[in-house]
Design an enzyme around this catalytic site. Sequence first.
Site, mmCIF file in Angstrom:
data_model
loop_
_atom_site.group_PDB
_atom_site.id
_atom_site.type_symbol
_atom_site.label_atom_id
_atom_site.label_comp_id
_atom_site.label_asym_id
_atom_site.label_seq_id
_atom_site.Cartn_x
_atom_site.Cartn_y
_atom_site.Cartn_z
ATOM 1 N N CYS A 86 -9.625 24.789 90.178
ATOM 2 C CA CYS A 86 -9.166 24.858 91.565
ATOM 3 C C CYS A 86 -10.279 24.346 92.492
ATOM 4 O O CYS A 86 -10.534 23.148 92.529
ATOM 5 C CB CYS A 86 -8.728 26.277 91.913
ATOM 6 S SG CYS A 86 -7.694 26.364 93.405
ATOM 7 N N GLU B 42 -6.703 30.041 83.286
ATOM 8 C CA GLU B 42 -7.172 31.345 82.807
ATOM 9 C C GLU B 42 -6.061 32.400 82.851
ATOM 10 O O GLU B 42 -6.104 33.383 82.095
ATOM 11 C CB GLU B 42 -8.379 31.816 83.626
ATOM 12 C CG GLU B 42 -8.094 32.299 85.043
ATOM 13 C CD GLU B 42 -7.953 31.184 86.061
ATOM 14 O OE1 GLU B 42 -7.812 31.504 87.271
ATOM 15 O OE2 GLU B 42 -7.977 30.003 85.675
ATOM 16 N N HIS C 268 -4.694 27.098 87.495
ATOM 17 C CA HIS C 268 -5.469 28.235 86.981
ATOM 18 C C HIS C 268 -5.084 28.533 85.526
ATOM 19 O O HIS C 268 -4.264 29.426 85.259
ATOM 20 C CB HIS C 268 -5.239 29.466 87.851
ATOM 21 C CG HIS C 268 -5.895 29.385 89.184
ATOM 22 N ND1 HIS C 268 -7.184 29.818 89.406
ATOM 23 C CD2 HIS C 268 -5.466 28.882 90.364
ATOM 24 C CE1 HIS C 268 -7.509 29.619 90.673
ATOM 25 N NE2 HIS C 268 -6.487 29.033 91.275
#
Length: 547
Positions: A380, A521, A519
């Site tokens: 990001c 993760e 994102h």
Amino acid sequence: MARYIFITGGVVSSLGKGLASAALGALLQARGYTVRLRKLDPYLNVDPGTMSPFEHGEVFVTDDGAETDLDLGHYERFTGVPARMTDSVSSGRVYSNVLEKERRGDYLGKTIQVVPHVTNEIKDFLHVGDDEVDFMLCEIGGTVGDIEGLPFFEAIRQFSHDKPRGECIFMHLTLLPYLAASGELKTKPTQHSVKELQSIGIAPDVLVCRSEQPIPDKERQKIALFCNVRKEHVVAAYDLKSIYEAPLAYHREGLDQAVLDAFGIAPAPRPDLSVWEDVNDRIHNTDGQVNVAVVGKYTQLEDAYKSFKEALTHGGMANRVKVKVSWVDAEVFDKEDAAPYLEGYDAILVPGGFGERGTEGKIKAAQYAREHKIPYFGICLGMQMAVIEAARNKAGIADAGSEEFDHETGKTRFEPVVYHLKEWVQGNAKVTRKATDAKGGTMRLGSYNASLNEGSKVAEVYGSTSIEERHRHRYEVDIKYREQLEACGLRFSGMSPDGRLPEIVEWEDHPWFIGVQFHPELKSKPFDPHPLFRDFVRAAKENSRLV
């Protein structure tokens, strides 16, 4: 219809409530049941996305674009069930809905009260999707006794009363403090916590007791007697070296069996715990260690980067290495050379964030990784900083920056290679935004598709040229600079399907330098590490000379 398990926290401590909920969900899955986990939070924020990471930790984003509590990340990581917008509700959202209904005239001019209007709104929320799963696990945020949580406790009391007998149980997590001076565990906090819960009409069926020391049989009997639960339903929760030991640890202590007994389910399917046995084997049997620097601005509170930390752990498990994460404050070298702070690390990760503070340090981290051929993962804002670094130092745009920083100061200082995203396509609809819009829920949120270039590093990592990832941002790299940047070697290797929004960049002449606007993760799990984190740790392992 689903059976309901309501999980509450004790007066002294609710520490580990989210983990206990997630582990129980995983254990029920291991027995072949379907589960869904939900969070009822007492805070008044309608949108957790507007909360400071220092206040609340990270904001977890779902596929359908909800900004939620970080506990939903635990739920997903342990069960693999994608969370939905309907899996999280705050007091703020509940009260907002009630007031909207009152203004529409839904209550026909009645006086609006906590009981029944607010509690009914909560009960309506609990019912959503209960025909889809075998068990619905609902965690109540905060601790019993908190004034903010009283409407939720009243709602679940009513809910359990409305349901047929045996369809709802209550699990209560408390703390057994150990007094080293006298060498004893104290059960009084647990007794008082249960008494407080009983005073509002809720009697726990299962007690989960956090303890640093083994709980003697005498203390278990005492807790069972004074808290009115069966002795075998007093479950110990000991400190663990890794949160991923929790499913096996809770199974050894009999948590899943206690829950099934409380429902009267017998005989129950035997659990298949092979997945969690493999996870634990990978945690404890490693071939070395890699050192990863996470260069961020919220490093004082690790929960602000919770999913990053866990995804790196998953990447380590996939590569049979321990990942040692060092939290490096980007502000420290905002105006200094980055080398003294970043030397000795096998890889560098720059996570997302908001605002200008610390960004010059992140830009220097990207430059250091590029020049020294250190594996770099920008996520990001971390991707945007890598693009700004390339624009300044390779493409000759000396004053390259982000429109976000100019908006923050109210004056123009940068050439905006990163700009405020004003429109994008979501499904079949066009979404528009203005910089002056309200902050809550106005970003590009949720799951979007991206197309990857054939032959690119990311296409190799994913094993596909079409992916779907979760987003949370309102600023985007400007496509008009693509030609200049690609001429310098920074390849735009992933784009939105319409070709208008850059999703991924990578340096062609670098062993591993990838920036992503989304994102990844958020979708990583211990038994299914995200491909980018798995390969990032592999590159770190290679760079560390462990291979």
